[in-house]
Design a protein around this motif. Sequence first.
Motif, mmCIF file in Angstrom:
data_model
loop_
_atom_site.group_PDB
_atom_site.id
_atom_site.type_symbol
_atom_site.label_atom_id
_atom_site.label_comp_id
_atom_site.label_asym_id
_atom_site.label_seq_id
_atom_site.Cartn_x
_atom_site.Cartn_y
_atom_site.Cartn_z
ATOM 1 N N PHE A 71 -4.371 -4.816 -3.842
ATOM 2 C CA PHE A 71 -5.494 -3.972 -3.433
ATOM 3 C C PHE A 71 -5.192 -3.358 -2.078
ATOM 4 N N GLY A 72 -5.896 -2.294 -1.779
ATOM 5 C CA GLY A 72 -5.713 -1.670 -0.483
ATOM 6 C C GLY A 72 -6.871 -0.761 -0.140
ATOM 7 N N CYS A 73 -7.044 -0.572 1.143
ATOM 8 C CA CYS A 73 -8.059 0.341 1.655
ATOM 9 C C CYS A 73 -7.347 1.548 2.244
ATOM 10 N N GLY A 104 -11.768 -7.805 5.239
ATOM 11 C CA GLY A 104 -13.080 -8.055 4.637
ATOM 12 C C GLY A 104 -13.002 -8.160 3.124
ATOM 13 N N VAL A 105 -12.209 -7.296 2.505
ATOM 14 C CA VAL A 105 -12.036 -7.358 1.047
ATOM 15 C C VAL A 105 -11.340 -8.661 0.664
ATOM 16 N N ALA A 106 -10.316 -9.052 1.425
ATOM 17 C CA ALA A 106 -9.624 -10.318 1.154
ATOM 18 C C ALA A 106 -10.600 -11.491 1.214
ATOM 19 N N ASP A 156 -15.284 2.711 3.189
ATOM 20 C CA ASP A 156 -15.880 1.379 3.251
ATOM 21 C C ASP A 156 -15.965 0.744 1.864
ATOM 22 N N PRO A 157 -15.546 -0.503 1.740
ATOM 23 C CA PRO A 157 -15.570 -1.203 0.446
ATOM 24 C C PRO A 157 -16.998 -1.450 -0.050
ATOM 25 N N GLU A 158 -17.202 -1.252 -1.344
ATOM 26 C CA GLU A 158 -18.487 -1.579 -1.964
ATOM 27 C C GLU A 158 -18.365 -2.931 -2.643
ATOM 28 N N ALA A 159 -19.324 -3.797 -2.394
ATOM 29 C CA ALA A 159 -19.280 -5.163 -2.925
ATOM 30 C C ALA A 159 -19.147 -5.180 -4.439
ATOM 31 N N SER A 160 -19.856 -4.318 -5.144
ATOM 32 C CA SER A 160 -19.813 -4.336 -6.612
ATOM 33 C C SER A 160 -18.423 -3.984 -7.134
#
Length: 146
Positions: free
Chosen positions: A91-93, A17-19, A129-133
């Motif tokens: 980047f990584g989660c 999703g981040v990608a 969970d990734p934050e869009a900002s």
Amino acid sequence: MAKALIVFGSTTGNTEGVADDILKILNKNGIPTEVKNAADVSPAGLAEGYDTVIMGCSTWGDEDIELQDDFVDIFDNMEKVGLTGKKVAVFGCGDSSYTHFCGAVDVIEKKAEALGATVIVGSLKIDGDPEASTVEEWAAEVMRMM
């Protein structure tokens, strides 16, 4: 114009999703960008034709740093990717309750630099969970350094 590649390994979907979010941001800003799942590519010549390579990988393991399964082949064969002279961002989660929170990001950056790449921005380590900002801010920094 600079051309970028995003290559990621994702198990739960967060890193993917981040990608995808980074892809949309770069494309929206006129930067030709492709995204590839580590499960679908071979390391040999992966960076060919790109100026910037953005790598995304989640981290597993409490005692040792374990890279996401699909990304292991790329990491183990990074010398074949063709990173010499390339700009790289990572980047990584992960989950900060683990000893090696987003440790994959650190080992990928270190190996890329050892192979002659230039890490252009500080890594993006996402807890949960990734934050869009947060993703948008990091992608903007990547674009400035491309």
